[in-house]
Design an enzyme around this catalytic site. Structure first.
Site, PDB file in Angstrom:
ATOM      1  N   GLU A  33      -9.601   3.669  -3.344  1.00 59.09           N
ATOM      2  CA  GLU A  33      -8.444   4.429  -2.875  1.00 59.09           C
ATOM      3  C   GLU A  33      -7.844   5.160  -4.062  1.00 59.09           C
ATOM      4  O   GLU A  33      -7.641   4.569  -5.122  1.00 59.09           O
ATOM      5  CB  GLU A  33      -7.351   3.531  -2.274  1.00 59.09           C
ATOM      6  CG  GLU A  33      -7.669   2.894  -0.935  1.00 59.09           C
ATOM      7  CD  GLU A  33      -6.445   2.189  -0.335  1.00 59.09           C
ATOM      8  OE1 GLU A  33      -5.299   2.620  -0.623  1.00 59.09           O
ATOM      9  OE2 GLU A  33      -6.630   1.201   0.393  1.00 59.09           O
ATOM     10  N   TRP A  55      -7.689   8.873  -0.541  1.00 60.82           N
ATOM     11  CA  TRP A  55      -6.790   8.416   0.531  1.00 60.82           C
ATOM     12  C   TRP A  55      -5.842   9.566   0.854  1.00 60.82           C
ATOM     13  O   TRP A  55      -5.126  10.028  -0.009  1.00 60.82           O
ATOM     14  CB  TRP A  55      -5.980   7.200   0.107  1.00 60.82           C
ATOM     15  CG  TRP A  55      -5.090   6.724   1.216  1.00 60.82           C
ATOM     16  CD1 TRP A  55      -3.885   7.266   1.608  1.00 60.82           C
ATOM     17  CD2 TRP A  55      -5.341   5.635   2.104  1.00 60.82           C
ATOM     18  NE1 TRP A  55      -3.371   6.589   2.681  1.00 60.82           N
ATOM     19  CE2 TRP A  55      -4.258   5.575   3.005  1.00 60.82           C
ATOM     20  CE3 TRP A  55      -6.382   4.712   2.245  1.00 60.82           C
ATOM     21  CZ2 TRP A  55      -4.177   4.624   4.021  1.00 60.82           C
ATOM     22  CZ3 TRP A  55      -6.296   3.774   3.245  1.00 60.82           C
ATOM     23  CH2 TRP A  55      -5.211   3.719   4.120  1.00 60.82           C
ATOM     24  N   ASN A  90      -7.949  -5.869   2.382  1.00 63.45           N
ATOM     25  CA  ASN A  90      -7.302  -4.725   1.765  1.00 63.45           C
ATOM     26  C   ASN A  90      -6.168  -5.195   0.850  1.00 63.45           C
ATOM     27  O   ASN A  90      -5.192  -5.789   1.308  1.00 63.45           O
ATOM     28  CB  ASN A  90      -6.727  -3.799   2.845  1.00 63.45           C
ATOM     29  CG  ASN A  90      -5.937  -2.649   2.253  1.00 63.45           C
ATOM     30  OD1 ASN A  90      -6.410  -1.966   1.355  1.00 63.45           O
ATOM     31  ND2 ASN A  90      -4.718  -2.444   2.749  1.00 63.45           N
ATOM     32  N   GLU A  91      -6.366  -4.996  -0.457  1.00 58.43           N
ATOM     33  CA  GLU A  91      -5.365  -5.260  -1.484  1.00 58.43           C
ATOM     34  C   GLU A  91      -4.810  -6.685  -1.474  1.00 58.43           C
ATOM     35  O   GLU A  91      -3.595  -6.914  -1.346  1.00 58.43           O
ATOM     36  CB  GLU A  91      -4.220  -4.246  -1.366  1.00 58.43           C
ATOM     37  CG  GLU A  91      -4.689  -2.809  -1.519  1.00 58.43           C
ATOM     38  CD  GLU A  91      -3.574  -1.779  -1.515  1.00 58.43           C
ATOM     39  OE1 GLU A  91      -3.766  -0.685  -2.070  1.00 58.43           O
ATOM     40  OE2 GLU A  91      -2.487  -2.094  -0.958  1.00 58.43           O
ATOM     41  N   TYR A 135      -2.755   4.450  -7.673  1.00 60.60           N
ATOM     42  CA  TYR A 135      -1.519   4.957  -7.081  1.00 60.60           C
ATOM     43  C   TYR A 135      -0.400   5.020  -8.116  1.00 60.60           C
ATOM     44  O   TYR A 135       0.539   4.220  -8.087  1.00 60.60           O
ATOM     45  CB  TYR A 135      -1.086   4.076  -5.898  1.00 60.60           C
ATOM     46  CG  TYR A 135      -1.940   4.261  -4.678  1.00 60.60           C
ATOM     47  CD1 TYR A 135      -1.921   5.464  -3.975  1.00 60.60           C
ATOM     48  CD2 TYR A 135      -2.763   3.237  -4.226  1.00 60.60           C
ATOM     49  CE1 TYR A 135      -2.709   5.646  -2.846  1.00 60.60           C
ATOM     50  CE2 TYR A 135      -3.551   3.402  -3.107  1.00 60.60           C
ATOM     51  CZ  TYR A 135      -3.523   4.611  -2.421  1.00 60.60           C
ATOM     52  OH  TYR A 135      -4.312   4.780  -1.309  1.00 60.60           O
TER      53      TYR A 135
END
Length: 452
Positions: A357, A399, A235-236, A317
């Site tokens: 996401e 998300w 993850n990321e 994001y």
């Protein structure tokens, strides 16, 4: 015996006389009733058992595969409209939490969502799957088994992430801590997760353990289970200690080859946020939210070109990346961000792009739910228009979805509870229907899904 059942106890005769025929008939009647009752229970038990997954049975699902920039299932394009619920395994450890997992699967399925991204890791904490290097908790593994079976029961496929770049649920920090405490770590730096040979070896043990896990409920090894849509390496991932990107690139190459040597059936992605790095053009780096994102050690194009990587992942994001921007500016940048990566999928990578996401925080100044509706619609529209043009935009995962029942520790400022906003539920449902129409045709889509 189930405590809900009561037991019948007949009284013995206190007389030594032989019972008459008239007194015998009621007892015969009671005997017949008892036999009939027992047969009903037997038939019910056999029926219930027949509905359960039997050990070593073969799944009737087909694996999702890749054909150029598209995901495919049984020769038909498979578009992803899904969500994140990272907490599924954690909740399934205790019986009381399994109902919450079932509830979120049921709610998502009612919106036509087909893929859930969740964590298949939890390192060195409460409900840890890996309690120390190479040591696993069978109870937690059985919880993950149950999540996989429950997802299949609801027609949901899983994108399983295998380790975290961040501290939540342990992640690379926990691996480095373990190695340091055991006395063989090369460095206390979190980034030594990527370059320390011993830690890399232990992570390979973890990968093999997960991939070859035999589900105790279905009898199917994870690597043989098409309920799993794909694996995500991390993850990321970021490795800011090496801005050249070489350290992370070498780690991805090594781990991707290791996964593919064990599991040749599932798709694999890196888990990137999508930042353009040192090998990208100035034009591409200009799409990054800020200049410094080119120096976090990841490199979207270079990392995603690795042959063992089947599709690229991108996160969205703007609240975290564009701190001073208003909703209009965030939406505008997001469109540029998405179309740039879709173009990469088509022209540079020849691979699908999954926006794994996306979210908009409710902590923004003057936040209104209408902002989320507008922002999310723009993301889903961009995916749909790409799909409609046979482009590389393969899907998006919101998300995150969660429920209200005792879930405070899993809530964040991006969380969405299905049913709370008709507008957002409607957006997700509409996306499911129009992507299904692209894949199946309008009439078949209506037949295949009650939601359309």
């Amino acid at each position: 015996m189930n405590s809900s059942w009561s037991r019948w106890n007949g009284k013995p005769s206190t007389s030594g006389a032989k019972p008459s025929g008239k007194r015998l008939r009621p007892r015969i009647g009671l005997l017949r009733l008892a036999i009939g009752f027992a047969l009903c229970i037997l038939v019910t038990c056999l029926t219930v058992n027949a509905l359960k997954l039997q050990p070593d049975q073969k799944s009737t699902q087909s694996f999702v595969v890749r054909n150029g920039v598209r995901f495919m299932v049984d020769g038909r394009v498979f578009y992803v409209n899904g969500w994140n619920s990272f907490w599924l395994m954690d909740q399934a450890v205790e019986e009381g939490g399994r109902g919450r997992v079932t509830e979120i699967f049921r709610a998502a399925a009612s919106l036509g969502l087909t893929v859930c991204r969740t964590y298949a890791f939890h390192d060195g904490d409460r409900h840890a799957l890996q309690v120390s290097l190479g040591i696993f908790d069978e109870t937690v593994f059985e919880a993950l088994d149950w999540v996989v079976v429950e997802a299949q029961r609801h027609g949901i496929r899983l994108l399983l992430s295998l380790v975290n770049n961040w501290r939540r649920h342990g992640g690379k920090t926990q691996y480095v801590k373990w190695a340091w405490e055991e006395g063989f770590g090369l460095s206390a730096s979190n980034d030594s997760f990527f370059f320390d040979p011993s830690i890399r070896s232990y992570f390979k043990i973890y990968l093999k353990t997960i991939l070859t896990r035999k589900n105790h409920l279905s009898g199917i090894e994870y690597r043989e289970d098409p309920t799993i849509f794909a694996w995500e390496l991390m993850n990321e991932p970021r490795c800011a200690s090496d801005v050249s990107g070489d350290t992370l690139q070498e780690w991805i190459e090594e781990m991707a080859e290791h996964v593919k040597a064990i599991d040749k059936k599932h798709l694999l992605t890196v888990g990137l946020e999508g930042f353009y790095g040192p090998t990208s053009s100035a034009e591409k780096k200009g799409v990054n939210p800020e200049k410094w994102y080119a120096d976090v050690g990841s490199d979207f194009l270079r990392n995603s070109k690795i042959p063992a990587i089947d599709f690229a992942s991108v996160h969205i994001y703007p609240d975290k990346w564009l701190l001073q921007a208003n909703i209009s500016e965030k939406t505008s940048h997001t469109y540029k961000w998405m179309t740039s990566h879709i173009e990469d999928g088509e022209k540079e990578l020849a691979k699908p792009i999954l926006f794994s996401e996306f979210g908009l925080s409710n902590k923004n100044k003057d936040f209104d739910i209408s902002d989320r509706v507008t922002f999310y619609k723009s993301i889903l529209d961009t995916v749909y228009y790409s799909a409609a043009m046979d482009g590389a935009g393969a899907g998006a995962l919101i998300w995150q979805l969660h429920i209200l029942d005792q879930m405070e520790n899993y809530n964040d400022n991006f969380s969405i509870v299905p049913g709370e906003s008709q507008a957002i539920d409607g957006l997700l449902k509409e996306q499911s229907c129009r992507l299904m129409a692209l894949s199946h045709g309008k009439n078949l889509a209506r037949t295949a899904s009650a939601i359309c």
